[in-house]
Design a protein around this motif. Structure first.
Motif, short mmCIF file in Angstrom:
data_model
loop_
_atom_site.label_atom_id
_atom_site.label_comp_id
_atom_site.label_asym_id
_atom_site.label_seq_id
_atom_site.Cartn_x
_atom_site.Cartn_y
_atom_site.Cartn_z
N ILE A 1 1.09 -1.25 0.07
CA ILE A 1 0.00 0.05 0.21
C ILE A 1 0.94 1.26 0.06
CG2 ILE A 1 -1.59 1.31 1.50
CD1 ILE A 1 -2.75 -1.36 2.23
N MET A 2 1.96 1.15 0.82
CA MET A 2 2.67 2.42 0.78
C MET A 2 3.52 2.64 -0.54
SD MET A 2 2.16 3.64 3.50
CE MET A 2 0.74 2.86 4.18
N SER A 3 3.94 1.48 -1.22
CA SER A 3 4.53 1.76 -2.33
C SER A 3 3.79 2.19 -3.58
CB SER A 3 5.07 0.28 -2.91
OG SER A 3 6.10 -0.32 -2.00
N ASP A 4 2.21 1.75 -3.20
CA ASP A 4 1.26 2.25 -4.47
C ASP A 4 1.13 3.97 -4.04
OD1 ASP A 4 1.32 -0.27 -5.28
OD2 ASP A 4 -0.74 -0.78 -4.34
N ALA A 5 1.00 4.20 -2.83
CA ALA A 5 1.02 5.62 -2.40
C ALA A 5 1.86 6.48 -3.02
CB ALA A 5 0.62 5.69 -1.06
N ASP A 6 3.41 5.77 -2.65
CA ASP A 6 4.58 6.74 -3.42
C ASP A 6 4.22 6.82 -4.95
OD1 ASP A 6 6.96 8.02 -2.65
OD2 ASP A 6 7.88 6.15 -3.28
N LEU A 7 3.98 5.78 -5.51
CA LEU A 7 3.98 5.92 -7.05
C LEU A 7 2.96 7.01 -7.46
CD1 LEU A 7 4.29 2.07 -7.91
CD2 LEU A 7 6.01 3.92 -8.57
N LYS A 8 1.74 6.93 -6.70
CA LYS A 8 0.88 7.67 -6.98
C LYS A 8 0.99 9.27 -6.39
CE LYS A 8 -2.65 4.19 -7.30
NZ LYS A 8 -3.90 3.55 -6.70
N GLY A 9 2.31 9.33 -5.57
CA GLY A 9 2.53 10.81 -5.27
C GLY A 9 1.52 11.17 -3.82
N LYS A 10 0.97 10.32 -3.16
CA LYS A 10 -0.06 10.41 -2.27
C LYS A 10 0.65 10.61 -1.15
CE LYS A 10 -3.90 9.97 -4.69
NZ LYS A 10 -4.93 11.15 -4.91
N GLU A 11 0.06 11.22 -0.03
CA GLU A 11 0.38 11.24 1.30
C GLU A 11 -0.28 10.27 2.10
OE1 GLU A 11 0.61 15.37 2.76
OE2 GLU A 11 2.89 15.36 2.82
N VAL A 12 -0.12 9.83 3.36
CA VAL A 12 -0.72 8.56 4.00
C VAL A 12 -1.23 9.42 5.41
CG1 VAL A 12 -0.61 6.62 5.01
CG2 VAL A 12 0.32 6.98 2.93
N GLU A 13 -2.65 9.13 5.60
CA GLU A 13 -3.39 9.66 6.76
C GLU A 13 -3.27 8.59 7.91
OE1 GLU A 13 -7.11 11.84 8.98
OE2 GLU A 13 -6.78 11.52 6.97
N LEU A 14 -2.67 8.47 8.85
CA LEU A 14 -2.64 7.27 9.90
C LEU A 14 -3.45 7.71 11.11
CD1 LEU A 14 0.72 6.09 9.67
CD2 LEU A 14 -0.85 5.14 8.53
N LYS A 15 -4.38 6.95 11.81
CA LYS A 15 -5.13 7.12 13.00
C LYS A 15 -5.02 5.85 13.59
CE LYS A 15 -8.44 10.42 11.17
NZ LYS A 15 -9.96 10.51 10.85
N CYS A 16 -4.37 5.62 14.70
CA CYS A 16 -4.42 4.57 15.57
C CYS A 16 -4.74 4.84 16.78
CB CYS A 16 -2.92 3.94 15.29
SG CYS A 16 -2.88 2.40 16.29
N GLN A 17 -5.73 4.39 17.47
CA GLN A 17 -6.11 4.64 18.76
C GLN A 17 -6.20 3.07 19.47
OE1 GLN A 17 -9.49 7.12 18.25
NE2 GLN A 17 -10.75 5.60 19.10
N PHE A 18 -6.22 3.08 20.85
CA PHE A 18 -6.36 1.90 21.70
C PHE A 18 -7.27 2.15 22.78
CE2 PHE A 18 -2.29 3.20 23.04
CZ PHE A 18 -2.19 3.04 24.54
N GLU A 19 -7.94 1.24 23.29
CA GLU A 19 -8.70 1.26 24.63
C GLU A 19 -8.21 0.21 25.55
OE1 GLU A 19 -13.38 -0.01 25.43
OE2 GLU A 19 -12.91 0.68 23.62
N ILE A 20 -8.27 0.70 26.81
CA ILE A 20 -7.92 -0.13 27.85
C ILE A 20 -9.22 -0.67 28.60
CG2 ILE A 20 -6.87 -0.57 30.01
CD1 ILE A 20 -4.46 1.49 28.94
N LYS A 21 -9.51 -1.96 28.41
CA LYS A 21 -10.67 -2.43 29.31
C LYS A 21 -10.25 -3.61 30.17
CE LYS A 21 -14.46 -3.30 26.72
NZ LYS A 21 -15.16 -3.99 25.92
N LEU A 22 -10.59 -3.24 31.71
CA LEU A 22 -10.16 -4.21 32.49
C LEU A 22 -11.23 -5.42 32.44
CD1 LEU A 22 -9.52 -1.68 35.45
CD2 LEU A 22 -8.01 -2.88 33.82
N VAL A 23 -11.14 -6.59 32.53
CA VAL A 23 -11.88 -7.53 32.48
C VAL A 23 -11.48 -8.51 33.27
CG1 VAL A 23 -12.31 -7.57 29.94
CG2 VAL A 23 -10.19 -8.88 30.75
#
Length: 91
Positions: free
Chosen positions: A69-91
């Motif tokens: 995906i990153m190689s394709d984005a680079d070939l197309k001259g695109k930037e990449v938006e990343l969003k990564c979040q996590f949740e902590i749940k006590l079980v």
């Protein structure tokens, strides 16, 4: 403290190369974790950790897909938006 706190680990727009570095670093960290788990179980209990081995395989496949995906984005001259979040749940 809230019941299930959420954290934003990654949020931003990156070049494909920067995004690739960030994501590969996270995936490599998880692969190292599972390698250590497998090694530890092998030494301590003389057993293999089939879950860790399966997860390593999945993570390596994920890394290949992300790199494509990153190689394709680079070939197309695109930037990449990343969003990564996590949740902590006590079980």
């Amino acid at each position: 403290m809230t019941e299930n706190p959420e954290f934003k680990l990654i949020k931003g727009t990156f070049s494909p190369e920067q995004a690739k570095i960030i994501l590969n670093s996270l995936i490599n960290s998880k692969i190292n974790f599972h390698n250590l788990e497998d090694f530890s179980n092998s030494i301590r209990f003389n057993s293999d950790d089939s879950y860790s081995k399966k997860r390593i395989e999945e993570l390596n496949e994920m890394k290949l897909k992300i790199n494509q995906i990153m190689s394709d984005a680079d070939l197309k001259g695109k930037e990449v938006e990343l969003k990564c979040q996590f949740e902590i749940k006590l079980v």
